[in-house]
Design a protein around this motif. Structure first.
Motif, PDB file in Angstrom:
ATOM      1  N   VAL A  68       1.997  -9.004   3.699  1.00  0.00           N
ATOM      2  CA  VAL A  68       0.960  -7.997   3.549  1.00  0.00           C
ATOM      3  C   VAL A  68      -0.413  -8.601   3.815  1.00  0.00           C
ATOM      4  N   GLU A  69      -1.323  -7.757   4.246  1.00  0.00           N
ATOM      5  CA  GLU A  69      -2.726  -8.122   4.325  1.00  0.00           C
ATOM      6  C   GLU A  69      -3.436  -7.736   3.032  1.00  0.00           C
ATOM      7  N   THR A  70      -3.073  -6.550   2.519  1.00  0.00           N
ATOM      8  CA  THR A  70      -3.644  -6.087   1.265  1.00  0.00           C
ATOM      9  C   THR A  70      -2.595  -5.282   0.515  1.00  0.00           C
ATOM     10  N   GLY A  71      -2.648  -5.344  -0.792  1.00  0.00           N
ATOM     11  CA  GLY A  71      -1.686  -4.611  -1.604  1.00  0.00           C
ATOM     12  C   GLY A  71      -1.567  -5.207  -2.989  1.00  0.00           C
ATOM     13  N   LEU A  72      -0.923  -4.465  -3.877  1.00  0.00           N
ATOM     14  CA  LEU A  72      -0.703  -4.905  -5.250  1.00  0.00           C
ATOM     15  C   LEU A  72       0.775  -4.778  -5.585  1.00  0.00           C
ATOM     16  N   PHE A  73       1.340  -5.840  -6.128  1.00  0.00           N
ATOM     17  CA  PHE A  73       2.727  -5.837  -6.603  1.00  0.00           C
ATOM     18  C   PHE A  73       2.737  -6.054  -8.114  1.00  0.00           C
ATOM     19  N   VAL A  74       3.529  -5.266  -8.818  1.00  0.00           N
ATOM     20  CA  VAL A  74       3.824  -5.531 -10.225  1.00  0.00           C
ATOM     21  C   VAL A  74       5.154  -6.267 -10.267  1.00  0.00           C
TER      22      VAL A  74
ATOM     23  N   ALA B 203      -1.999  -9.462  -6.485  1.00  0.00           N
ATOM     24  CA  ALA B 203      -2.831  -8.684  -5.557  1.00  0.00           C
ATOM     25  C   ALA B 203      -3.158  -9.504  -4.317  1.00  0.00           C
ATOM     26  N   PHE B 204      -3.127  -8.863  -3.168  1.00  0.00           N
ATOM     27  CA  PHE B 204      -3.485  -9.485  -1.894  1.00  0.00           C
ATOM     28  C   PHE B 204      -4.715  -8.782  -1.329  1.00  0.00           C
ATOM     29  N   GLY B 205      -5.650  -9.593  -0.833  1.00  0.00           N
ATOM     30  CA  GLY B 205      -6.855  -9.033  -0.254  1.00  0.00           C
ATOM     31  C   GLY B 205      -7.958  -8.877  -1.288  1.00  0.00           C
ATOM     32  N   ALA B 206      -9.078  -8.313  -0.858  1.00  0.00           N
ATOM     33  CA  ALA B 206     -10.252  -8.187  -1.720  1.00  0.00           C
ATOM     34  C   ALA B 206     -10.304  -6.808  -2.367  1.00  0.00           C
ATOM     35  N   GLY B 207     -11.128  -6.723  -3.422  1.00  0.00           N
ATOM     36  CA  GLY B 207     -11.407  -5.432  -4.035  1.00  0.00           C
ATOM     37  C   GLY B 207     -10.508  -5.042  -5.182  1.00  0.00           C
TER      38      GLY B 207
ATOM     39  N   ALA C 215       4.953  -1.381  -5.963  1.00  0.00           N
ATOM     40  CA  ALA C 215       4.169  -1.867  -4.819  1.00  0.00           C
ATOM     41  C   ALA C 215       3.251  -0.751  -4.361  1.00  0.00           C
ATOM     42  N   THR C 216       1.966  -1.073  -4.206  1.00  0.00           N
ATOM     43  CA  THR C 216       1.004  -0.065  -3.783  1.00  0.00           C
ATOM     44  C   THR C 216      -0.091  -0.723  -2.949  1.00  0.00           C
ATOM     45  N   ASP C 217      -0.700   0.052  -2.093  1.00  0.00           N
ATOM     46  CA  ASP C 217      -1.874  -0.442  -1.375  1.00  0.00           C
ATOM     47  C   ASP C 217      -3.114   0.377  -1.735  1.00  0.00           C
ATOM     48  N   ALA C 218      -2.972   1.264  -2.743  1.00  0.00           N
ATOM     49  CA  ALA C 218      -4.091   2.080  -3.222  1.00  0.00           C
ATOM     50  C   ALA C 218      -4.666   1.474  -4.497  1.00  0.00           C
ATOM     51  N   ARG C 219      -5.965   1.561  -4.639  1.00  0.00           N
ATOM     52  CA  ARG C 219      -6.629   0.985  -5.809  1.00  0.00           C
ATOM     53  C   ARG C 219      -6.801   2.037  -6.905  1.00  0.00           C
ATOM     54  N   GLU C 220      -5.749   2.783  -7.168  1.00  0.00           N
ATOM     55  CA  GLU C 220      -5.753   3.809  -8.205  1.00  0.00           C
ATOM     56  C   GLU C 220      -5.095   3.247  -9.461  1.00  0.00           C
ATOM     57  N   PRO C 221      -5.783   3.246 -10.604  1.00  0.00           N
ATOM     58  CA  PRO C 221      -5.210   2.642 -11.806  1.00  0.00           C
ATOM     59  C   PRO C 221      -4.091   3.452 -12.456  1.00  0.00           C
ATOM     60  N   ALA C 222      -4.115   4.762 -12.330  1.00  0.00           N
ATOM     61  CA  ALA C 222      -3.179   5.598 -13.096  1.00  0.00           C
ATOM     62  C   ALA C 222      -1.709   5.276 -12.828  1.00  0.00           C
ATOM     63  N   PRO C 223      -1.261   5.172 -11.563  1.00  0.00           N
ATOM     64  CA  PRO C 223       0.159   4.864 -11.341  1.00  0.00           C
ATOM     65  C   PRO C 223       0.560   3.509 -11.900  1.00  0.00           C
ATOM     66  N   VAL C 224      -0.320   2.544 -11.801  1.00  0.00           N
ATOM     67  CA  VAL C 224       0.002   1.207 -12.308  1.00  0.00           C
ATOM     68  C   VAL C 224       0.066   1.221 -13.825  1.00  0.00           C
TER      69      VAL C 224
END
Length: 502
Positions: A466-472, A423-427, A482-491
């Motif tokens: 990236v500035e913010t985002g999540l990679f699996v 994960a990149f960025g906060a939150g 790869a996503t920049d949304a903080r939604e758990p369901a797709p992950v």
């Protein structure tokens, strides 16, 4: 004998890599090879950076690198006795995102030795003198008939059979999988491991004589050289030290170089062939059993290693409950790589034969760092605006990361059998904690700080763009989601595809 989950046929670099992958995941397997003993020749003497990254993950990179050499210049001799030197990898060195910058010259037997030792440390072994002669499969397993060197026969039942048994694969033949392509009978080469006096070991020596090409490459960590000579059409003499000596003298014009002590010889013909599928039910093919081609570019052994690296974690996941459809992504992802491989190696091959020398092209393609699976079904790109790095690409390395334990590289985090949440960025902390709680040791995570590109994690942020985002990151070091949304369901849904229900 207890039935293994996987029967691997062929204990070259491909089969050994697959066995190591299964062993470190605790998957029962049996590894057999028809040969009476380990292979002793140099054959595939170039290990590419992507394969070295795999060896880093397996814990043998330092050993393999220590047995080889980077940047050995090729010394091309002219007819008048002059010469010029060429570094095929000039300017290519380790980078923050790629710790291995160029091809490592190391004989194949050294690579196999390192893999066998790692396998032994993981509790596995190779059974030599055991050949596959037949198999039958049903909905649950494969029954393989194995012939031992002492004349015994047995039937081994396993959940899956993987043929890593080379270009003349018995597994492929028994599976009825076609091997499409051609044999270029006019393009033949004599290759041998020999001693040589009268030459330094700081260059790969090459001559373009009137009768054809001849070369001697010093094999690191040994007193030997690999001898290579193109054979003219009509020359049907059996491989011998005398033939090597004669070709060397004819084409180099030198009588002061004396060859001796051959330990391996091979007459090579240019076969360019590949399968049209990697799977037949519960039977899979990998390495030369699925694709053979010119050695130009040093890609064959490496592609087999990477086949095994792709397949191993998927077999383990399915055996632990993931959907069997995950195994279909093996051929989906690797068949295009094989097609690309045959095209590239053939172009390099014809270049070498036309120029009567060594194909000098070396770039990101030949180093295999650019291989990816963007168009595969496991590439889940959920960002509206992906950067230069997207789902399906190789996950880059990065130095300079820090935590309470000190400084580390990103590859240190990726090393192992787990899936990594990067994960990149906060939150992201709450989402990551929930996913770790659900998946346990199968998932690890790291948060890259939210400072600018000059912060302590700047190399990682620059590599991933990236500035913010999540990679699996998949277990084989490729970006799955790869996503920049903080939604758990797709992950969560994606992790179930990779790991099965948790």
């Amino acid at each position: 004998m207890t039935s293994p989950a996987i029967l691997i046929v062929g204990a070259g670099p491909t089969g050994l890599t697959l066995a190591c992958e299964l062993a470190r995941r605790g998957v029962p397997f049996r590894l057999v090879d028809a040969a009476p003993e380990p292979f002793r020749g140099s054959r595939g003497k170039g290990t590419q950076p992507r394969s070295l990254e795999i060896f880093d993950d397996l814990g043998i990179a330092a050993e393999v690198v220590g047995a080889g050499r980077f940047h050995l210049p090729v010394r091309f001799y002219e007819a008048d006795g002059s010469h010029h030197d060429v570094d095929l990898h000039a300017g290519r060195h380790a980078r923050p995102d790629a710790p291995y910058g160029s091809t490592l010259l190391v004989p194949q037997w050294r690579v196999e030795q390192a893999l066998r030792e790692r396998l032994r440390a993981l509790g596995g072994r190779v059974e030599y003198g055991v050949a596959l002669t037949a198999f039958a499969q049903d909905a649950d397993a494969v029954d393989a008939t194995l012939a031992h060197a002492d004349g015994r026969a047995e039937v081994q039942r396993a959940a899956y059979l993987v043929g890593c048994d080379g270009g003349r694969s018995a597994t492929r033949r028994l599976a009825g999988i076609a091997f499409h392509g051609q044999t270029l009978e006019r393009h033949r080469m004599l290759v041998a491991d020999v001693g040589a006096s009268g030459l330094d070991r700081e260059h790969w020596h090459a001559w373009r004589g009137a009768g054809g090409f001849v070369a001697l490459a010093p094999l690191p960590g040994t007193a030997q050289y690999q001898f290579q000579a193109a054979l003219a059409p009509g020359l049907d003499e059996a491989p011998s030290l005398a033939l090597c000596q004669r070709l060397l003298e004819q084409r180099s014009g030198r009588r002061d170089i004396r060859l001796s002590d051959p330990t391996w010889m091979s007459l090579w013909r240019a076969n360019v062939r590949m399968v049209d599928r990697y799977r037949a039910g519960r039977v899979f093919l990998a390495g030369d059993a699925a694709h053979v081609h010119s050695p130009a570019g040093g890609l064959g052994m490496n592609t087999g290693i990477q086949d095994a690296y792709n397949l191993g974690w998927k077999l383990a996941a399915v055996l632990r409950g993931a959907d069997d459809a995950l195994l279909d992504t093996y051929g989906e992802e690797r068949l295009p790589v094989a097609e690309w491989l045959l095209g590239l190696s053939s172009r390099l091959h014809f270049q070498a034969f036309e120029e009567r020398g060594i194909a000098v092209r070396r770039d990101e393609e030949t180093l295999q760092l650019g291989i990816g699976y963007r168009h595969g079904s496991l590439a889940c790109e959920l960002r509206a605006r992906p950067g230069t790095l997207a789902a399906g690409d190789r996950a880059p390395d990065a130095p300079g990361l820090r935590d309470a334990r000190g400084e580390y590289r990103l590859f240190d985090l990726l090393r192992g059998t787990h899936v990594t949440l990067l994960a990149f960025g906060a939150g992201w902390e709450a989402l990551l904690a929930a996913l770790r709680a659900r998946c346990g040791e199968a998932v690890r995570s790291v948060v890259i700080g939210d400072g600018g590109l000059d912060d302590a994690h700047g190399h990682a942020r620059a590599a991933y763009g990236v500035e913010t985002g999540l990679f699996v990151v998949r277990p084989d070091g490729y970006l799955g989601l790869a996503t920049d949304a903080r939604e758990p369901a797709p992950v969560e849904a994606y992790l179930r595809r990779l790991l099965g229900p948790r």
